[in-house]
Write a protein that holds these residues in place. Structure first.
Motif, PDB file in Angstrom:
ATOM      1  N   ILE A 144       0.839  -1.202   0.000  1.00 10.74           N
ATOM      2  CA  ILE A 144       0.000   0.000   0.000  1.00 10.74           C
ATOM      3  C   ILE A 144       0.874   1.252   0.000  1.00 10.74           C
ATOM      4  O   ILE A 144       2.093   1.180   0.122  1.00 10.74           O
ATOM      5  N   SER A 145       0.231   2.399  -0.123  1.00 11.40           N
ATOM      6  CA  SER A 145       0.948   3.664  -0.051  1.00 11.40           C
ATOM      7  C   SER A 145       1.726   3.759   1.258  1.00 11.40           C
ATOM      8  O   SER A 145       1.212   3.429   2.331  1.00 11.40           O
ATOM      9  N   SER A 146       2.965   4.218   1.160  1.00 12.02           N
ATOM     10  CA  SER A 146       3.808   4.344   2.354  1.00 12.02           C
ATOM     11  C   SER A 146       3.239   5.341   3.351  1.00 12.02           C
ATOM     12  O   SER A 146       3.598   5.321   4.532  1.00 12.02           O
ATOM     13  N   GLN A 147       2.348   6.229   2.890  1.00 12.87           N
ATOM     14  CA  GLN A 147       1.779   7.229   3.803  1.00 12.87           C
ATOM     15  C   GLN A 147       0.955   6.579   4.916  1.00 12.87           C
ATOM     16  O   GLN A 147       0.915   7.078   6.038  1.00 12.87           O
ATOM     17  N   TYR A 148       0.279   5.465   4.616  1.00 12.42           N
ATOM     18  CA  TYR A 148      -0.457   4.741   5.653  1.00 12.42           C
ATOM     19  C   TYR A 148       0.516   4.239   6.718  1.00 12.42           C
ATOM     20  O   TYR A 148       0.262   4.318   7.919  1.00 12.42           O
ATOM     21  N   ILE A 149       1.629   3.682   6.247  1.00 11.64           N
ATOM     22  CA  ILE A 149       2.633   3.109   7.144  1.00 11.64           C
ATOM     23  C   ILE A 149       3.285   4.203   7.970  1.00 11.64           C
ATOM     24  O   ILE A 149       3.385   4.105   9.200  1.00 11.64           O
ATOM     25  N   SER A 150       3.696   5.284   7.300  1.00 15.73           N
ATOM     26  CA  SER A 150       4.350   6.381   8.015  1.00 15.73           C
ATOM     27  C   SER A 150       3.406   7.037   9.027  1.00 15.73           C
ATOM     28  O   SER A 150       3.843   7.485  10.091  1.00 15.73           O
ATOM     29  N   ALA A 151       2.117   7.106   8.696  1.00 14.33           N
ATOM     30  CA  ALA A 151       1.144   7.693   9.629  1.00 14.33           C
ATOM     31  C   ALA A 151       1.173   6.964  10.974  1.00 14.33           C
ATOM     32  O   ALA A 151       1.157   7.600  12.042  1.00 14.33           O
ATOM     33  N   LEU A 152       1.235   5.647  10.923  1.00  6.87           N
ATOM     34  CA  LEU A 152       1.295   4.853  12.151  1.00  6.87           C
ATOM     35  C   LEU A 152       2.636   5.014  12.857  1.00  6.87           C
ATOM     36  O   LEU A 152       2.697   5.167  14.078  1.00  6.87           O
ATOM     37  N   LEU A 153       3.723   5.005  12.078  1.00  5.84           N
ATOM     38  CA  LEU A 153       5.059   5.074  12.673  1.00  5.84           C
ATOM     39  C   LEU A 153       5.308   6.408  13.368  1.00  5.84           C
ATOM     40  O   LEU A 153       5.970   6.467  14.405  1.00  5.84           O
ATOM     41  N   LEU A 154       4.790   7.495  12.804  1.00  3.93           N
ATOM     42  CA  LEU A 154       5.017   8.816  13.390  1.00  3.93           C
ATOM     43  C   LEU A 154       4.286   8.988  14.718  1.00  3.93           C
ATOM     44  O   LEU A 154       4.779   9.663  15.632  1.00  3.93           O
ATOM     45  N   THR A 155       3.118   8.394  14.829  1.00  2.00           N
ATOM     46  CA  THR A 155       2.353   8.477  16.077  1.00  2.00           C
ATOM     47  C   THR A 155       2.874   7.483  17.111  1.00  2.00           C
ATOM     48  O   THR A 155       2.729   7.681  18.313  1.00  2.00           O
ATOM     49  N   ALA A 156       3.520   6.421  16.631  1.00  2.28           N
ATOM     50  CA  ALA A 156       3.917   5.289  17.482  1.00  2.28           C
ATOM     51  C   ALA A 156       4.665   5.655  18.764  1.00  2.28           C
ATOM     52  O   ALA A 156       4.339   5.131  19.838  1.00  2.28           O
ATOM     53  N   PRO A 157       5.683   6.551  18.728  1.00  2.00           N
ATOM     54  CA  PRO A 157       6.434   6.795  19.971  1.00  2.00           C
ATOM     55  C   PRO A 157       5.613   7.450  21.076  1.00  2.00           C
ATOM     56  O   PRO A 157       5.983   7.379  22.254  1.00  2.00           O
ATOM     57  N   SER A 158       4.493   8.065  20.717  1.00  2.00           N
ATOM     58  CA  SER A 158       3.648   8.699  21.736  1.00  2.00           C
ATOM     59  C   SER A 158       2.666   7.711  22.360  1.00  2.00           C
ATOM     60  O   SER A 158       1.993   8.033  23.341  1.00  2.00           O
ATOM     61  N   LEU A 159       2.554   6.511  21.785  1.00  2.00           N
ATOM     62  CA  LEU A 159       1.657   5.497  22.333  1.00  2.00           C
ATOM     63  C   LEU A 159       2.275   4.891  23.588  1.00  2.00           C
ATOM     64  O   LEU A 159       3.497   4.811  23.724  1.00  2.00           O
ATOM     65  N   LYS A 160       1.427   4.424  24.472  1.00  2.00           N
ATOM     66  CA  LYS A 160       1.888   3.930  25.773  1.00  2.00           C
ATOM     67  C   LYS A 160       2.943   2.845  25.639  1.00  2.00           C
ATOM     68  O   LYS A 160       3.943   2.829  26.359  1.00  2.00           O
ATOM     69  N   ASN A 161       2.732   1.935  24.686  1.00  2.00           N
ATOM     70  CA  ASN A 161       3.654   0.800  24.517  1.00  2.00           C
ATOM     71  C   ASN A 161       4.393   0.819  23.188  1.00  2.00           C
ATOM     72  O   ASN A 161       4.952  -0.188  22.768  1.00  2.00           O
ATOM     73  N   GLY A 162       4.393   1.975  22.527  1.00  3.02           N
ATOM     74  CA  GLY A 162       5.040   2.029  21.221  1.00  3.02           C
ATOM     75  C   GLY A 162       4.259   1.233  20.196  1.00  3.02           C
ATOM     76  O   GLY A 162       3.036   1.077  20.313  1.00  3.02           O
ATOM     77  N   LEU A 163       4.963   0.689  19.193  1.00  2.91           N
ATOM     78  CA  LEU A 163       4.268  -0.020  18.117  1.00  2.91           C
ATOM     79  C   LEU A 163       5.155  -1.113  17.521  1.00  2.91           C
ATOM     80  O   LEU A 163       6.363  -0.933  17.339  1.00  2.91           O
ATOM     81  N   GLU A 164       4.517  -2.234  17.227  1.00  2.00           N
ATOM     82  CA  GLU A 164       5.158  -3.299  16.455  1.00  2.00           C
ATOM     83  C   GLU A 164       4.308  -3.516  15.207  1.00  2.00           C
ATOM     84  O   GLU A 164       3.174  -3.985  15.295  1.00  2.00           O
ATOM     85  N   LEU A 165       4.843  -3.135  14.051  1.00  2.00           N
ATOM     86  CA  LEU A 165       4.093  -3.162  12.794  1.00  2.00           C
ATOM     87  C   LEU A 165       4.632  -4.240  11.874  1.00  2.00           C
ATOM     88  O   LEU A 165       5.820  -4.235  11.520  1.00  2.00           O
ATOM     89  N   GLU A 166       3.757  -5.172  11.490  1.00  5.22           N
ATOM     90  CA  GLU A 166       4.144  -6.228  10.543  1.00  5.22           C
ATOM     91  C   GLU A 166       3.599  -5.877   9.159  1.00  5.22           C
ATOM     92  O   GLU A 166       2.412  -5.603   8.992  1.00  5.22           O
ATOM     93  N   LEU A 167       4.482  -5.876   8.159  1.00  4.04           N
ATOM     94  CA  LEU A 167       4.086  -5.617   6.782  1.00  4.04           C
ATOM     95  C   LEU A 167       3.976  -6.943   6.051  1.00  4.04           C
ATOM     96  O   LEU A 167       4.932  -7.723   6.005  1.00  4.04           O
ATOM     97  N   ILE A 168       2.810  -7.188   5.471  1.00  2.37           N
ATOM     98  CA  ILE A 168       2.538  -8.493   4.861  1.00  2.37           C
ATOM     99  C   ILE A 168       2.712  -8.420   3.348  1.00  2.37           C
ATOM    100  O   ILE A 168       2.023  -7.654   2.673  1.00  2.37           O
ATOM    101  N   GLY A 169       3.655  -9.200   2.812  1.00  2.00           N
ATOM    102  CA  GLY A 169       3.912  -9.211   1.371  1.00  2.00           C
ATOM    103  C   GLY A 169       5.163  -8.439   1.012  1.00  2.00           C
ATOM    104  O   GLY A 169       6.003  -8.123   1.866  1.00  2.00           O
ATOM    105  N   LYS A 170       5.304  -8.102  -0.292  1.00  2.42           N
ATOM    106  CA  LYS A 170       6.466  -7.367  -0.789  1.00  2.42           C
ATOM    107  C   LYS A 170       6.296  -5.875  -0.512  1.00  2.42           C
ATOM    108  O   LYS A 170       5.300  -5.268  -0.874  1.00  2.42           O
ATOM    109  N   ILE A 171       7.305  -5.284   0.124  1.00  7.17           N
ATOM    110  CA  ILE A 171       7.222  -3.876   0.541  1.00  7.17           C
ATOM    111  C   ILE A 171       7.545  -2.953  -0.633  1.00  7.17           C
ATOM    112  O   ILE A 171       8.530  -3.153  -1.351  1.00  7.17           O
TER     113      ILE A 171
END
Length: 410
Positions: A144-171
């Motif tokens: 998918i568009s990298s903007q979806y992925i980056s949207a999650l990653l940018l918010t991630a450090p402010s989340l209580k437990n951070g984020l573990e994101l799995e990308l399914i398929g060819k990036i």
């Protein structure tokens, strides 16, 4: 605004241009700054997209209208979802309501976000009630568009437990993901990208720092095209750029060697030099999966040089400001060429003539206006709704006048 464009008196241009900061970097840093106010930003983009991003981040309740800014739509969806106490309706232009958001919404909902659709399921406008997100594991399709992925990653450090994101398929669009992670690292936020798994650690506070935005390589692409279409001996110097850029579109320096353009780095400047003529009728094949935003510029450059090309990896262009593949087909056909497109590729036959005084429609897409403008070196043409360039490069027409292009409202 309709502009009539004509070529400079000399096709051997020598000048310098300072280009505004990268829209992509600016919007990422603006979101980080909203989460961590100790961050200061220099050389921020003066684009419409950066301005609506700034305005959107200042709103806590009510409607947030991001107009045509797709990056802002994705980034703000993630941001507001994680901001406890904030409640907004995120909306935009008519075209924005036709651009899918479901993949990101579902990912955020799986983390516990409260998001609902106001009209059509899967599309803006969306209603967001911000809350503390405690879940930290999520997966997304990798193509998918990298903007979806980056949207999650940018918010991630402010989340209580951070984020573990799995990308399914060819990036795809890996450079944009790496740009986001590099900016997180510069801000002192721990992260890792191993295989198809990205981990971002939580961070409560970052120290005071100034982060400098590199100038926009996508904007530089139009000057690469101009140099390619000019005579040998043309030199255009652009600033401010880094040799080890975070931006995927910096691949321009390598690609445009095939069009006779050499890139020389000197400090924070690049000098584009036309050092050889290209044989008409020659052909190139490129996979632009990691830099789809320069596809329009490259296709028009090939057309102007009388070259054939086959461009692949363009699946994300179907859901941009317009369907960029169909728009390219329509407008290049007007100019007298033969072009075929699929949902992820473009094939252009070599042309031997360019029709004069053709009016190029821009489809609310800044890149359509700027990608076609260099063709004025070969034939006079018109650009309809030329003001659309303000989305990413408000000074574009002013800078073209510095190159002595003829530009008149008509």
């Amino acid at each position: 605004m309709r502009l009539h464009l004509s070529a400079p008196a000399s096709h051997k241009i020598r000048t310098s241009i300072k280009i505004t900061g990268s829209k992509s970097e600016s919007n990422r840093l603006l979101l980080l700054q909203a989460l961590y106010p100790n961050i200061e930003i220099s050389n921020i983009s003066n684009s419409d997209d950066a301005q609506v991003m700034q305005q959107g981040l200042e709103i806590s309740h009510g409607e947030v209208d991001i107009h045509h800014a797709g990056t802002a739509m994705r980034f703000l969806t993630s941001y507001f979802s994680s901001q406890k106490g904030k409640e907004v309706v995120l909306t935009g232009s008519q075209r924005m309501t036709e651009r899918p958001i479901k993949v990101l919404v579902e990912a955020l909902q799986s983390l516990g976000a409260d998001i609902s659709y106001v009209k059509n399921e899967g599309y803006p406008p969306i209603k967001i009630k911000g809350k503390t997100l405690e879940k930290y594991k999520v997966s997304l399709p990798a193509d998918i568009s990298s903007q979806y992925i980056s949207a999650l990653l940018l918010t991630a450090p402010s989340l209580k437990n951070g984020l573990e994101l799995e990308l399914i398929g060819k990036i795809t669009s890996v450079p944009y993901i790496k740009m986001t992670l590099a900016l997180l690292s510069q801000a002192g936020i721990e992260n890792s990208f191993e295989g198809n798994t990205i981990v971002v650690k939580p961070k409560t506070v970052v120290p005071k720092m100034n982060m400098v935005v590199e100038s926009d390589w996508s904007s530089a692409s139009y000057f690469y095209s101009i140099v390619a279409l000019c005579e040998v001996g043309t030199e255009i110097t652009l600033s401010a750029y880094k040799k080890n850029s975070l931006q995927g579109d910096s691949v321009l320096a390598e690609i445009y060697t095939q069009f006779g353009v050499e890139t020389l780095f000197d400090g924070h400047e690049i000098c584009l030099k036309k050092n050889k003529e290209i044989v008409k009728g020659s052909s190139i094949t490129l996979d632009l999966a990691n830099a789809p935003d320069i596809a329009q510029t490259i296709a028009v450059t090939c057309f102007g040089l009388g070259m054939a090309c086959h461009l692949e990896g363009l699946h994300t262009l179907k859901i941009k400001e317009t369907d960029r593949l169909e728009a390219l087909k329509t407008e290049l056909s007007k100019l007298g060429t033969s072009i075929e497109v699929t949902d992820k590729s473009l094939t252009l036959k070599a042309s031997h003539e360019i029709r004069k005084d053709v009016a190029i429609d821009t489809y609310n897409d800044h890149r359509m206006a700027m990608a076609f403008a260099p063709l004025a070196l070969k034939q006079d043409l018109f650009i309809n709704d030329a003001e659309v360039v303000s989305k990413s490069y408000p000074d574009f027409w002013k800078d073209l006048k510095k190159l002595l292009f003829g530009i008149k409202e008509s």
